[in-house]
Design a protein around this motif. Structure first.
Motif, PDB file in Angstrom:
ATOM      1  N   ARG A  36       0.863  -1.179   0.000  1.00 56.58           N
ATOM      2  CA  ARG A  36       0.000   0.000   0.000  1.00 56.58           C
ATOM      3  C   ARG A  36       0.896   1.224   0.000  1.00 56.58           C
ATOM      4  O   ARG A  36       1.776   1.366   0.835  1.00 56.58           O
ATOM      5  CB  ARG A  36      -0.898  -0.007   1.231  1.00 56.58           C
ATOM      6  N   SER A  37       0.684   2.109  -0.964  1.00 52.57           N
ATOM      7  CA  SER A  37       1.417   3.372  -1.028  1.00 52.57           C
ATOM      8  C   SER A  37       0.780   4.344  -0.043  1.00 52.57           C
ATOM      9  O   SER A  37      -0.391   4.694  -0.164  1.00 52.57           O
ATOM     10  CB  SER A  37       1.353   3.967  -2.443  1.00 52.57           C
ATOM     11  N   GLY A  39       1.536   7.595   0.705  1.00 54.39           N
ATOM     12  CA  GLY A  39       1.289   8.941   0.219  1.00 54.39           C
ATOM     13  C   GLY A  39       0.155   9.019  -0.788  1.00 54.39           C
ATOM     14  O   GLY A  39      -0.531  10.031  -0.896  1.00 54.39           O
ATOM     15  N   GLN A  40      -0.077   7.945  -1.534  1.00 52.98           N
ATOM     16  CA  GLN A  40      -1.090   7.991  -2.594  1.00 52.98           C
ATOM     17  C   GLN A  40      -2.362   7.236  -2.222  1.00 52.98           C
ATOM     18  O   GLN A  40      -3.318   7.215  -2.979  1.00 52.98           O
ATOM     19  CB  GLN A  40      -0.510   7.408  -3.885  1.00 52.98           C
ATOM     20  N   ASP A  41      -2.368   6.603  -1.062  1.00 50.21           N
ATOM     21  CA  ASP A  41      -3.519   5.829  -0.611  1.00 50.21           C
ATOM     22  C   ASP A  41      -3.980   4.848  -1.697  1.00 50.21           C
ATOM     23  O   ASP A  41      -5.134   4.842  -2.123  1.00 50.21           O
ATOM     24  CB  ASP A  41      -4.665   6.767  -0.200  1.00 50.21           C
ATOM     25  N   GLN A  42      -3.014   4.033  -2.170  1.00 46.74           N
ATOM     26  CA  GLN A  42      -3.274   3.150  -3.301  1.00 46.74           C
ATOM     27  C   GLN A  42      -2.720   1.757  -2.986  1.00 46.74           C
ATOM     28  O   GLN A  42      -1.594   1.624  -2.505  1.00 46.74           O
ATOM     29  CB  GLN A  42      -2.605   3.725  -4.542  1.00 46.74           C
ATOM     30  N   ASP A  43      -3.507   0.720  -3.251  1.00 47.17           N
ATOM     31  CA  ASP A  43      -3.061  -0.661  -3.077  1.00 47.17           C
ATOM     32  C   ASP A  43      -2.357  -1.131  -4.338  1.00 47.17           C
ATOM     33  O   ASP A  43      -2.751  -0.785  -5.448  1.00 47.17           O
ATOM     34  CB  ASP A  43      -4.245  -1.584  -2.794  1.00 47.17           C
ATOM     35  N   ARG A  44      -1.319  -1.937  -4.138  1.00 44.65           N
ATOM     36  CA  ARG A  44      -0.590  -2.500  -5.278  1.00 44.65           C
ATOM     37  C   ARG A  44      -0.438  -3.995  -5.077  1.00 44.65           C
ATOM     38  O   ARG A  44      -0.283  -4.465  -3.951  1.00 44.65           O
ATOM     39  CB  ARG A  44       0.800  -1.884  -5.388  1.00 44.65           C
TER      40      ARG A  44
END
Length: 87
Positions: A36-37, A39-44
Motif C-alpha cells: 500500500r502506497s 502517500g497515494q492511498d493506493q493498493d498494489r
C-alpha cells in the motif's frame, strides 16, 4: 555349411541396441508482492517469475549420457551446467 550355421546362430543371439532415455524437467522461482502506497492511498499487487530453469538429461542404458541445465533470469539466459558422463 558349418560356417553359415555359426553365422546364423550368432546373429540370432545378438541383442538390440539400448534405447535412449530423455528426461526434461523444469522449475520456477515465483514472486508475489502486495503493498500500500502511504502517500497515494493506493493498493498494489504484483506477480512475476524471478527465475526459471530447464534441465535435459539424455542417456543410453549402461552407457554414456549428457546433462544440460539452462537458467533464465533478469531477461538473460545462461547455460548453468553441461557435462557428459558414463554410467
Amino acid at each position: 555349411m558349418l560356417l553359415l550355421s555359426v553365422f546364423v546362430s550368432e546373429t540370432a543371439h545378438a541383442q538390440a541396441p539400448p534405447e535412449p532415455t530423455i528426461r526434461v524437467s523444469a522449475g520456477a522461482h515465483l514472486r508475489a508482492t502486495a503493498g500500500r502506497s502511504v502517500g497515494q492511498d493506493q493498493d498494489r499487487a504484483g506477480f512475476g517469475i524471478r527465475r526459471a530453469r530447464i534441465r535435459f538429461d539424455a542417456r543410453l542404458e549402461g552407457g554414456p549420457g549428457l546433462f544440460a541445465q539452462v537458467d533464465g533470469s533478469g531477461g538473460s539466459v545462461a547455460m548453468v551446467d553441461f557435462y557428459a558422463y558414463y554410467q
